[in-house]
Design a protein around this motif. Structure first.
Motif, PDB file in Angstrom:
ATOM      1  N   GLU A 155      32.835  38.963  38.297  1.00 22.15           N
ATOM      2  CA  GLU A 155      32.426  37.940  39.252  1.00 22.15           C
ATOM      3  C   GLU A 155      30.966  37.558  39.018  1.00 22.15           C
ATOM      4  O   GLU A 155      30.141  38.411  38.663  1.00 22.15           O
ATOM      5  CB  GLU A 155      32.613  38.458  40.684  1.00 22.15           C
ATOM      6  CG  GLU A 155      32.381  37.407  41.754  1.00 22.15           C
ATOM      7  CD  GLU A 155      32.721  37.906  43.152  1.00 22.15           C
ATOM      8  OE1 GLU A 155      32.779  37.072  44.071  1.00 22.15           O
ATOM      9  OE2 GLU A 155      32.927  39.137  43.310  1.00 22.15           O
ATOM     10  N   SER A 156      30.651  36.278  39.227  1.00 20.23           N
ATOM     11  CA  SER A 156      29.285  35.780  39.095  1.00 20.23           C
ATOM     12  C   SER A 156      28.760  35.387  40.467  1.00 20.23           C
ATOM     13  O   SER A 156      29.433  34.664  41.213  1.00 20.23           O
ATOM     14  CB  SER A 156      29.242  34.564  38.158  1.00 20.23           C
ATOM     15  OG  SER A 156      29.720  34.895  36.874  1.00 20.23           O
ATOM     16  N   TRP A 179      18.275  36.449  41.759  1.00 21.22           N
ATOM     17  CA  TRP A 179      18.840  36.731  40.438  1.00 21.22           C
ATOM     18  C   TRP A 179      20.271  36.217  40.322  1.00 21.22           C
ATOM     19  O   TRP A 179      21.075  36.396  41.237  1.00 21.22           O
ATOM     20  CB  TRP A 179      18.887  38.232  40.184  1.00 21.22           C
ATOM     21  CG  TRP A 179      17.577  38.873  39.864  1.00 21.22           C
ATOM     22  CD1 TRP A 179      16.718  39.461  40.745  1.00 21.22           C
ATOM     23  CD2 TRP A 179      16.989  39.016  38.575  1.00 21.22           C
ATOM     24  NE1 TRP A 179      15.633  39.960  40.095  1.00 21.22           N
ATOM     25  CE2 TRP A 179      15.753  39.700  38.749  1.00 21.22           C
ATOM     26  CE3 TRP A 179      17.373  38.624  37.282  1.00 21.22           C
ATOM     27  CZ2 TRP A 179      14.916  40.012  37.685  1.00 21.22           C
ATOM     28  CZ3 TRP A 179      16.531  38.943  36.224  1.00 21.22           C
ATOM     29  CH2 TRP A 179      15.324  39.616  36.429  1.00 21.22           C
ATOM     30  N   PRO A 180      20.613  35.615  39.172  1.00 17.81           N
ATOM     31  CA  PRO A 180      22.038  35.436  38.858  1.00 17.81           C
ATOM     32  C   PRO A 180      22.586  36.805  38.474  1.00 17.81           C
ATOM     33  O   PRO A 180      21.945  37.552  37.723  1.00 17.81           O
ATOM     34  CB  PRO A 180      22.028  34.479  37.663  1.00 17.81           C
ATOM     35  CG  PRO A 180      20.679  34.635  37.050  1.00 17.81           C
ATOM     36  CD  PRO A 180      19.729  35.040  38.139  1.00 17.81           C
ATOM     37  N   ILE A 181      23.736  37.141  38.998  1.00 19.50           N
ATOM     38  CA  ILE A 181      24.304  38.474  38.764  1.00 19.50           C
ATOM     39  C   ILE A 181      25.722  38.351  38.222  1.00 19.50           C
ATOM     40  O   ILE A 181      26.542  37.603  38.755  1.00 19.50           O
ATOM     41  CB  ILE A 181      24.324  39.308  40.065  1.00 19.50           C
ATOM     42  CG1 ILE A 181      22.889  39.576  40.531  1.00 19.50           C
ATOM     43  CG2 ILE A 181      25.067  40.630  39.851  1.00 19.50           C
ATOM     44  CD1 ILE A 181      22.811  40.300  41.873  1.00 19.50           C
ATOM     45  N   ILE A 228      25.800  44.073  35.909  1.00 22.47           N
ATOM     46  CA  ILE A 228      26.024  45.296  36.680  1.00 22.47           C
ATOM     47  C   ILE A 228      27.469  45.743  36.521  1.00 22.47           C
ATOM     48  O   ILE A 228      28.402  44.962  36.712  1.00 22.47           O
ATOM     49  CB  ILE A 228      25.710  45.071  38.175  1.00 22.47           C
ATOM     50  CG1 ILE A 228      24.235  44.649  38.349  1.00 22.47           C
ATOM     51  CG2 ILE A 228      26.000  46.336  38.983  1.00 22.47           C
ATOM     52  CD1 ILE A 228      23.855  44.314  39.788  1.00 22.47           C
ATOM     53  N   VAL A 229      27.641  47.007  36.129  1.00 24.01           N
ATOM     54  CA  VAL A 229      28.971  47.585  35.983  1.00 24.01           C
ATOM     55  C   VAL A 229      29.212  48.523  37.156  1.00 24.01           C
ATOM     56  O   VAL A 229      28.399  49.418  37.419  1.00 24.01           O
ATOM     57  CB  VAL A 229      29.108  48.363  34.656  1.00 24.01           C
ATOM     58  CG1 VAL A 229      30.539  48.892  34.497  1.00 24.01           C
ATOM     59  CG2 VAL A 229      28.726  47.489  33.473  1.00 24.01           C
ATOM     60  N   VAL A 230      30.326  48.317  37.837  1.00 24.59           N
ATOM     61  CA  VAL A 230      30.660  49.112  39.022  1.00 24.59           C
ATOM     62  C   VAL A 230      31.966  49.861  38.782  1.00 24.59           C
ATOM     63  O   VAL A 230      32.925  49.300  38.248  1.00 24.59           O
ATOM     64  CB  VAL A 230      30.808  48.210  40.269  1.00 24.59           C
ATOM     65  CG1 VAL A 230      31.260  49.023  41.478  1.00 24.59           C
ATOM     66  CG2 VAL A 230      29.509  47.482  40.566  1.00 24.59           C
TER      67      VAL A 230
END
Length: 241
Positions: free
Chosen positions: A58-59, A65-67, A45-47
């Motif tokens: 960050e993980s 879900w692993p994000i 995910i790109v914010v």
């Protein structure tokens, strides 16, 4: 995909709503967007958040879900675009270009256009000096592989040679390179026939120890640029007074 998980887009939207409710934009990218996800895939995910002073990654683990979240303000992403082009590994531009919009306050279209222009332009062109140096490095690794009688060492020499050949083929053709699984993907996107020969040569070696196809493949790659290089190579010598 794990059947107990909620759908990736739904999970990503929940993540943004809870963690970045005031961001300017967010995208879901990666394998789930390309339809290449596996049981161990995560959500990339790109914010874009103007309140963030500097970019960070960050993980986390949320909603089954692993994000992996990549957070930027509205200018920091350009530094990453630039460094990705210099390294010829367009991680962020690719994520932005392919990403599914989760939220947009009106900035995504412009950022996506920047990413697409960069991807189409390709990496910086290698200089003649760089090509000569890379020929020497590949020759050195190939000579090590040919001369080695230690099967344990052979494994890692071959790994080095595979990475150097993939880089040489793609960079001399002004193409993006990859790492890990993206080595073969990048080669396949450029030339499917060569990618098959590349995989075949190293697969044969790893299964049987036969080096012949790697040697032939390496020589074919170097041939248009003068072949193997050892004698006469010099680096940093300069003019002597």
């Amino acid at each position: 995909m794990n059947s107990s998980r909620i759908q990736p887009v739904e999970a990503a939207k929940k993540f943004i709503a809870e963690k970045f409710p005031d961001c300017q934009a967010a995208l879901l990218a990666g394998s789930v967007v390309r339809g290449e996800d596996t049981a161990t895939s995560d959500l990339d995910i790109v914010v874009f958040d103007e309140k963030v002073e500097s970019a960070y990654r960050e993980s986390l683990f949320e909603y089954g879900w692993p994000i992996e979240v990549f957070v930027h303000n509205l200018t920091s992403y350009r530094d990453f675009f630039k460094s990705d082009r210099e390294s010829a590994r367009p991680s962020l531009p690719r994520m932005v270009s392919e990403g599914i919009v989760l939220f947009d306050s009106g900035v995504v279209s412009f950022i996506k256009d920047e990413a697409k222009v960069l991807l189409k332009k390709g990496p910086e062109v290698w200089s003649i000096e760089t090509i000569v140096m890379k020929r020497y490095m590949i020759t050195d690794a190939l000579d090590d592989l040919i001369g080695s009688t230690n099967p344990a060492e052979d494994l890692f020499i071959a790994n080095t040679l595979a990475n150097e050949i993939h880089e040489f083929v793609l960079r001399t053709n002004v193409q993006w390179v990859g790492s890990s699984k993206w080595v073969v993907r990048a080669l396949s996107q450029f030339d499917e026939k060569f990618a098959r020969l590349f995989v075949q040569a190293f697969d044969l070696f790893y299964k049987t120890g036969n080096k012949d196809e790697i040697i032939m493949l390496t020589d074919e790659v170097l041939k248009p640029y003068g072949g193997r290089l050892f004698e006469g190579f010099s680096l940093g010598k300069g003019d002597r007074i």
